[in-house]
Design a protein around this motif. Structure first.
Motif, short mmCIF file in Angstrom:
data_model
loop_
_atom_site.label_atom_id
_atom_site.label_comp_id
_atom_site.label_asym_id
_atom_site.label_seq_id
_atom_site.Cartn_x
_atom_site.Cartn_y
_atom_site.Cartn_z
N LEU A 1 0.84 -1.20 0.00
CA LEU A 1 0.00 0.00 0.00
C LEU A 1 0.87 1.25 0.00
O LEU A 1 0.71 2.16 -0.81
CB LEU A 1 -0.92 0.01 1.23
N ARG A 2 1.81 1.28 0.94
CA ARG A 2 2.65 2.48 1.07
C ARG A 2 3.58 2.60 -0.14
O ARG A 2 3.90 3.70 -0.57
CB ARG A 2 3.43 2.38 2.39
N LEU A 3 4.01 1.47 -0.68
CA LEU A 3 4.87 1.50 -1.87
C LEU A 3 4.11 2.18 -3.02
O LEU A 3 4.63 3.09 -3.66
CB LEU A 3 5.29 0.08 -2.23
N ALA A 4 2.87 1.75 -3.25
CA ALA A 4 2.10 2.34 -4.35
C ALA A 4 1.82 3.82 -4.08
O ALA A 4 1.85 4.64 -5.00
CB ALA A 4 0.79 1.58 -4.54
N GLN A 5 1.58 4.16 -2.83
CA GLN A 5 1.24 5.55 -2.51
C GLN A 5 2.46 6.47 -2.58
O GLN A 5 2.33 7.65 -2.89
CB GLN A 5 0.59 5.62 -1.12
N LYS A 6 3.64 5.94 -2.28
CA LYS A 6 4.80 6.82 -2.18
C LYS A 6 5.79 6.69 -3.34
O LYS A 6 6.55 7.61 -3.60
CB LYS A 6 5.54 6.56 -0.86
N ILE B 1 2.49 12.30 13.26
CA ILE B 1 2.52 13.15 14.45
C ILE B 1 3.47 14.33 14.24
O ILE B 1 3.15 15.47 14.57
CB ILE B 1 2.96 12.32 15.68
N ASN B 2 4.62 14.06 13.65
CA ASN B 2 5.60 15.13 13.48
C ASN B 2 5.27 16.08 12.34
O ASN B 2 5.58 17.25 12.38
CB ASN B 2 6.99 14.53 13.26
N GLY B 3 4.61 15.53 11.30
CA GLY B 3 4.32 16.36 10.15
C GLY B 3 2.89 16.84 10.10
O GLY B 3 2.55 17.75 9.36
N GLY B 4 2.02 16.16 10.88
CA GLY B 4 0.61 16.53 10.84
C GLY B 4 -0.09 16.04 9.59
O GLY B 4 -1.27 16.28 9.39
N VAL B 5 0.66 15.35 8.76
CA VAL B 5 0.05 14.83 7.53
C VAL B 5 0.46 13.38 7.33
O VAL B 5 1.48 12.95 7.85
CB VAL B 5 0.52 15.62 6.28
N HIS B 6 -0.36 12.67 6.58
CA HIS B 6 0.00 11.29 6.26
C HIS B 6 1.19 11.28 5.32
O HIS B 6 1.23 12.04 4.37
CB HIS B 6 -1.17 10.59 5.57
N VAL B 7 2.18 10.45 5.62
CA VAL B 7 3.29 10.27 4.68
C VAL B 7 3.47 8.78 4.43
O VAL B 7 2.91 7.97 5.12
CB VAL B 7 4.60 10.86 5.21
#
Lengths: 348, 348
Positions: A160-165, A342-348
């Protein structure tokens, strides 16, 4: 360094593997920029245990099956999931219970309670994501919490994260996968001459297949994963029931041998595709692949997903699709994503 | 929306494919959060062209081979690389020249000039990264510039960034890859009964192999990629000459047939491994793989890298390793990384 307090919901193989990593390899987390402290554990068999200052993991990992947390400070023989999830001082709830693939319970309730309480959730359970992914993601957003579930598709192998990033700027047209190690192992052994029943028995001996292999062989395990891939990566809103599913139970040794003689391999393929009308269709079914297909060479219990992209064509990732430590790593990668949130306030 | 000004150094297949994407698909970049404007182009054949307000890409893409930029405003029949790189109003220098694999020139100089001038650099050239990666990365850091080169290993298929971003918390023990499409295609055709020379001729007909296939068949192309993988992902400081290299030129049809009869496949494997003493060793050599090896099923001109990790075992990514549009996508992903660097001030 930041310390995150964890509540482990379910203390079976996966969460025990995570607890073992936390106990034995703090440097692994330090390298990620945080420390992990387990402040609560609940389990159907062990009951519940809450210790704000941190549970001694060596003690609980050494407890034999049949024991329970009752004698320990903050311990009880009752699981008390709801109370622990809502009220324990955990920042992150780690959901890894034995959960029904039909209604996703009890994991769905666990995730709901946690997110509603503003706690971040990481889970390896397919059910909640496949059945209620959209609702739970909305709930997470509403409560400014992070909800991560990389392990729900291919254990620790990034999908999932691979496709998203990794595919920024690409259009994803579809995904095809070998998403069940047992059925892939069984088909491989049938290529070596075994009959279906013999191959299943062997898979059970190796610990790949459950005592009841129906979900593996019949395709319903893959169906959940296909629904997750379609919904998460292609923006569909599919219920698993909408994924046409045929398992490998009708495949015969003769068919497998015949295909092999023609340079082809039977594989159980889960796929989701965006049609020219934009509609997503999804299916699980056995298919014969020629040697040049990116999934044809996936052998044994290995899993793989092939992403069909507009500029690159097929890009394929393969790796373990199960295993306790492998799945615990999915939780580690999810916790790192929570940390970034938490640190960025956004999903990464 | 932010607009980045680009200087395209080299106007061959890859940068023309990038220019075509910029001209025809601005939505692709808008989805990434930026616009791209080409303000300079240099090329050995076309000369140089600088137009601050943005070059009309339709015009330059339509120019026939043999034409040059001399008649255009801001144009010259001279390449003027140094002047354009140092003085044009480009934010990002896109380096895709025809470059020597022996000394990495002219690309190394281009990258040096750009970074020293505080310009970000994206490149698909292996030479500068394999031969001078450490120096150029230090120069980038010194000048607060970003230096990105995903396409130097496997064209648009993510490898470097995948390992850096998807394996957080894992220890990478080694990498093994099929990193040259021509030699893999040739070995596959030898399995189908062709002799080496016939298979090479066929690869040339298909456009996979260069007129002089020595670098593909002899392993020196893979050697550069192995040096990049070892240095970037395992922290080595290897010069390509330190990578023991044997190509496939001595592999016979009989060997290939013999292996196939034993259920094995000859593959040209580039690998780098961290030994128990922490030392990195690297090599390129033909090897016979059994069917259960993660690279055994990589067919045709496809490339693949298998990452050996401590918690997940082997995780493998496969996809295109060449192609104009595919390689141009590597530049797109690099520009997205530059954008993240600019916005976050850190490499992501």
């Amino acid at each position: 360094m930041t310390t995150y307090n964890l509540a482990l919901i379910g203390f079976g193989g996966v969460n025990r593997a995570l607890a073992t990593l936390i106990r034995d390899e703090p440097h692994r987390f330090a390298a990620l920029g945080f420390e992990l402290r387990v402040v609560a554990i609940t389990d159907l068999a062990f009951g519940s245990l809450v210790q704000e200052e941190g549970i001694d993991l060596a003690t609980v990992l050494a407890m034999p099956r049949g024991a329970n947390f009752e004698g320990l400070r903050g311990g009880s023989s009752e699981p008390r999931n709801e109370e622990v999830i809502k009220n324990s001082p955990a920042d992150i709830v780690v959901e890894a219970t034995f959960t029904s693939p039909v209604d996703g319970e009890p994991a769905v309730s666990h995730v709901r309670w946690a997110l509603a309480a503003g706690k971040h959730v990481v889970t390896t359970n397919k059910g909640p994501v496949a059945l209620h992914g959209r609702e739970l993601n909305a709930l997470a957003k509403e409560n400014s919490a992070s909800f991560e579930y990389e392990g729900s598709v291919m254990s620790g192998t990034p999908v999932l994260r691979l496709a998203q990033k990794m595919f920024e700027g690409l259009q994803l047209k579809g995904v095809q996968g070998i998403l069940n190690g047992t059925s892939n192992y069984v088909l491989g052994r049938m290529e070596a001459g075994l009959r279906l029943g013999e191959a299943i028995a062997e898979a059970q001996e190796h610990g790949y297949a459950e005592a009841d292999p129906t979900a593996d062989i019949g395709g319903s395990d893959v169906r959940l994963k296909v629904a997750i891939l379609a919904n998460e990566l292609l923006g569909a809103s599919l219920h698993p029931d909408e994924v046409d599913t045929i398992g490998i139970q009708e495949i015969t040794s003769d068919q497998v041998a015949q295909a092999l003689a023609n340079g082809q391999r039977w594989k159980l393929i889960g796929e989701a595709t965006r049609g020219t009308d934009g509609k997503i269709t999804a299916s699980v079914r056995p298919a014969t692949l020629t040697a040049d297909h990116p999934l044809a060479g996936i052998s044994g219990a290995t899993n793989a997903v092939s992403f069909e992209t507009d500029l690159l064509g097929a890009v394929t990732v393969s790796g373990p699709g199960a295993g306790r430590t492998e799945t615990a790593y999915a939780l580690v990668s999810d916790i790192a994503a929570v940390d970034a949130f938490i640190n960025g306030g956004v999903h990464v």
